[in-house]
Design an enzyme around this catalytic site. Structure first.
Site, PDB file in Angstrom:
ATOM      1  CD1 TRP A 185       2.334  -0.970   6.862  1.00  0.00           C
ATOM      2  CD2 TRP A 185       3.863  -2.361   6.208  1.00  0.00           C
ATOM      3  NE1 TRP A 185       1.652  -1.849   6.134  1.00  0.00           N
ATOM      4  CE2 TRP A 185       2.362  -2.738   5.809  1.00  0.00           C
ATOM      5  CE3 TRP A 185       4.950  -2.998   5.775  1.00  0.00           C
ATOM      6  CZ2 TRP A 185       2.429  -4.034   4.825  1.00  0.00           C
ATOM      7  CZ3 TRP A 185       5.076  -4.143   4.997  1.00  0.00           C
ATOM      8  CH2 TRP A 185       3.708  -4.691   4.422  1.00  0.00           C
ATOM      9  CD  GLU A 224       3.557   2.730   5.447  1.00  0.00           C
ATOM     10  OE1 GLU A 224       4.770   2.258   5.791  1.00  0.00           O
ATOM     11  OE2 GLU A 224       3.300   2.886   4.138  1.00  0.00           O
ATOM     12  CE  LYS A 226      -0.561  -2.311   1.676  1.00  0.00           C
ATOM     13  NZ  LYS A 226       0.622  -3.173   1.397  1.00  0.00           N
ATOM     14  CG  ASP A 257       2.715   3.990   1.005  1.00  0.00           C
ATOM     15  OD1 ASP A 257       2.130   4.336  -0.223  1.00  0.00           O
ATOM     16  OD2 ASP A 257       3.544   3.373   1.191  1.00  0.00           O
ATOM     17  CG  HIS A 260      -0.422   2.455   2.174  1.00  0.00           C
ATOM     18  ND1 HIS A 260       0.232   2.031   3.292  1.00  0.00           N
ATOM     19  CD2 HIS A 260       0.285   1.866   1.174  1.00  0.00           C
ATOM     20  CE1 HIS A 260       1.376   1.403   3.016  1.00  0.00           C
ATOM     21  NE2 HIS A 260       1.329   0.959   1.568  1.00  0.00           N
ATOM     22  CG  HIS A 284       6.197   5.568   2.989  1.00  0.00           C
ATOM     23  ND1 HIS A 284       6.189   4.047   3.486  1.00  0.00           N
ATOM     24  CD2 HIS A 284       7.222   6.124   3.820  1.00  0.00           C
ATOM     25  CE1 HIS A 284       7.142   4.104   4.398  1.00  0.00           C
ATOM     26  NE2 HIS A 284       7.866   5.046   4.788  1.00  0.00           N
ATOM     27  CG  ASP A 292       0.567  -0.173  -1.719  1.00  0.00           C
ATOM     28  OD1 ASP A 292       1.140   0.862  -2.216  1.00  0.00           O
ATOM     29  OD2 ASP A 292       0.741  -0.998  -0.868  1.00  0.00           O
ATOM     30  CG  ASP A 294       4.709   0.164  -3.221  1.00  0.00           C
ATOM     31  OD1 ASP A 294       5.043   1.197  -2.688  1.00  0.00           O
ATOM     32  OD2 ASP A 294       4.296  -1.000  -2.714  1.00  0.00           O
ATOM     33  CG  ASP A 324       7.356   2.623   0.526  1.00  0.00           C
ATOM     34  OD1 ASP A 324       8.156   1.450   0.015  1.00  0.00           O
ATOM     35  OD2 ASP A 324       6.265   2.118   1.067  1.00  0.00           O
TER      36      ASP A 324
HETATM   37  C1  RNT Z   1       3.970  -1.536   2.483  1.00  0.00           C
HETATM   38  C2  RNT Z   1       4.434  -0.155   3.258  1.00  0.00           C
HETATM   39  C3  RNT Z   1       5.662  -0.386   3.578  1.00  0.00           C
HETATM   40  C4  RNT Z   1       6.976  -1.110   2.954  1.00  0.00           C
HETATM   41  C5  RNT Z   1       7.989  -0.735   3.027  1.00  0.00           C
HETATM   42  C6  RNT Z   1       8.975  -1.592   2.498  1.00  0.00           C
HETATM   43  O1  RNT Z   1       2.854  -1.477   1.949  1.00  0.00           O
HETATM   44  O2  RNT Z   1       4.126   0.771   2.305  1.00  0.00           O
HETATM   45  O3  RNT Z   1       6.251   0.911   3.988  1.00  0.00           O
HETATM   46  O4  RNT Z   1       6.393  -0.453   1.394  1.00  0.00           O
HETATM   47  O5  RNT Z   1       8.262  -0.607   4.587  1.00  0.00           O
HETATM   48 ZN    ZN Z   2       4.816   2.649   2.722  1.00  0.00          ZN
END
Ligand code: RNT
Ligand code: ZN
Length: 416
Positions: A185, A224, A226, A257, A260, A284, A292, A294, A324
């Site tokens: 990513w 990955e 986003k 993810d 994302h 993820h 996003d 997290d 993640d």
């Molecule tokens: C970032 C991505 C990525 C990171 C990690 C730390 O938006 O989700 O995967 O969160 O690699």
């Molecule tokens: Zn991620």
């Protein structure tokens, strides 16, 4: 909760599920084989060991300053071991390239297996496997673009880093048995209106071609996408369409993810579409709150539907389940364990769903019956099966992990 009580409730649940046509024993066997790829970065707010005072960059943010964050490799390992002891089953650890056991200043284009051998030894000793991620953020050369940069020197630096990261993953797979996932990513994007969108995407494609030209027998590659990053709101080079096209064209994995995509766009519906065109999928599992962000994964509809989709598509062996998220505002090991257990619960619930009956209803056009059974299924005694699963795996059932984490906080993390 006493063991006896758990067993009694389990037996009752087995009977109730049998009435629904669900074989609990079989579900438990499948459950045992599901391993999560635990993200090491929940222990230290994505800091890593290159520069403990460095700023997290690349448009991602860990907010909060709850005390007790892991400060070095020993503390990260200790915290991961604690978390793992509270997560039933056997799992993998996903490392970022900034988590090397660096004996000196090693720049990203210089990393090698020497910096990760002690992790492999640790993983072996702890009966775990490893996955790996190249790290394009939090570095003087990160800027707003890495692999897509206009500057060839910058691109080459990150190409070298990423090839080396894949070589490390290869060695992890080789030494630990089975393949290691390598996830790529990069944060590349622009804050404001961008006119040369094609140029950066072409640069990224060229860089990826150079990176993947080298084949590694023990690596499963993933890319990955986003939607946007903080400070990079207007343009993301590695968008969903970009990486989906790239993954399909080259037969590698796309990483999904959950944070994302557009806020009302769900990840679960992408599984069956992607599986028709790519060999496997990397996930993820995360929880976006308005963006996003997290947040810690919880047992919400999105995670449950994702697990159902995978189980119902009979795709457990084609999906790599990574986590993640990074919450720095609560006990970090607690955050780690809540999200891991929530993900597992979602898969267990999916494995316990009366899918044969549901499919029959659907095939017959009995849509009221399908919806009714899906609703009733929510109240089935899956938690009795979960507690039994914990017991079988010598892990605390129910809410007992709260006390375990409090003990660890008192004895370990509060003293940091
Ligand atoms: C970032 C991505 C990525 C990171 C990690 C730390 O938006 O989700 O995967 O969160 O690699
Ligand atoms: Zn991620």
């Amino acid at each position: 909760m006493k063991d006896e009580q758990i067993k009694k409730q389990f037996e009752a649940a087995v009977e109730r599920y049998a009435e629904m046509g669900v074989d609990v024993k079989k579900a438990l066997e499948q459950m045992q084989k599901i391993s999560l790829s635990l993200h090491c970065w929940q222990t230290d707010d994505v800091t890593g060991f290159e520069n403990p005072d460095g700023q997290l960059s690349g448009g991602i943010q860990a907010t909060g300053n709850y005390p007790g964050k892991a400060r070095n490799i020993q503390e990260v390992r200790q915290d991961v071991e604690k978390a793992v002891s509270l997560i039933p089953g056997s799992h993998r650890l996903s490392l970022h390239a900034i988590y090397g056991d660096f004996k000196s200043n090693v720049d990203r284009d210089q990393i090698g297996i020497k910096d990760f051998q002690s992790w492999i030894d640790w993983a072996k000793a702890n009966n775990m496997k490893l996955d790996f991620n190249s790290t394009s953020f939090s570095h003087p050369k990160s800027g707003d673009q890495s692999l897509s940069n206009r500057d060839k020197g910058i691109r080459d630096f990150w190409i070298e880093h990423t090839i080396r990261s894949r070589a490390i993953a290869d060695e992890m797979g080789k030494q630990l048995g089975g393949k290691a996932c390598h996830n790529l990513w990069v944060h590349d994007g622009m804050k404001d209106l961008t006119v040369d969108r094609y140029l950066y995407r072409k640069n990224l494609e060229d860089s990826l071609d150079k990176i993947f030209a080298k084949k590694f027998a023990n690596v499963k590659d993933a890319v990955e996408c986003k939607l946007f990053g903080v400070g990079l709101e207007s343009y993301t080079v590695g968008s969903h369409e970009f990486y989906m096209g790239y993954a399909v064209k080259h037969g590698i994995m796309a990483t999904m993810d959950m944070g994302h995509f557009h806020p009302t766009e769900e990840t679960y519906d992408k599984i069956s579409a992607l599986l028709l065109f790519t060999p496997e999928i990397m996930l993820h599992v995360s929880r976006p709150v308005r963006w996003d962000s997290d947040h810690v994964v919880i047992l919400n509809d999105s995670v449950q539907m994702l697990a159902q989709e995978i189980v119902w598509a009979n795709a457990l062996d084609r999906v790599n389940i990574g986590l993640d998220y990074f919450d720095a505002s609560i006990n970090r090991i607690g955050a780690y364990v809540i999200g891991s257990r929530a993900t597992q619960k979602a898969f267990l619930m999916a494995l316990l769903s009366p899918i044969a009956k549901l499919r029959e209803y659907e095939a017959n056009g009995q849509y009221f019956e399908r919806l009714a059974l899906l609703e009733e299924n929510k109240a089935m005694p899956w938690s009795a099966v979960w507690d039994y699963f914990c017991l079988q795996n010598n892990t605390v059932p129910g809410e007992q992990f709260i006390a375990e984490i409090q003990k660890y906080e008192k004895a370990v993390t509060s003293k940091r």
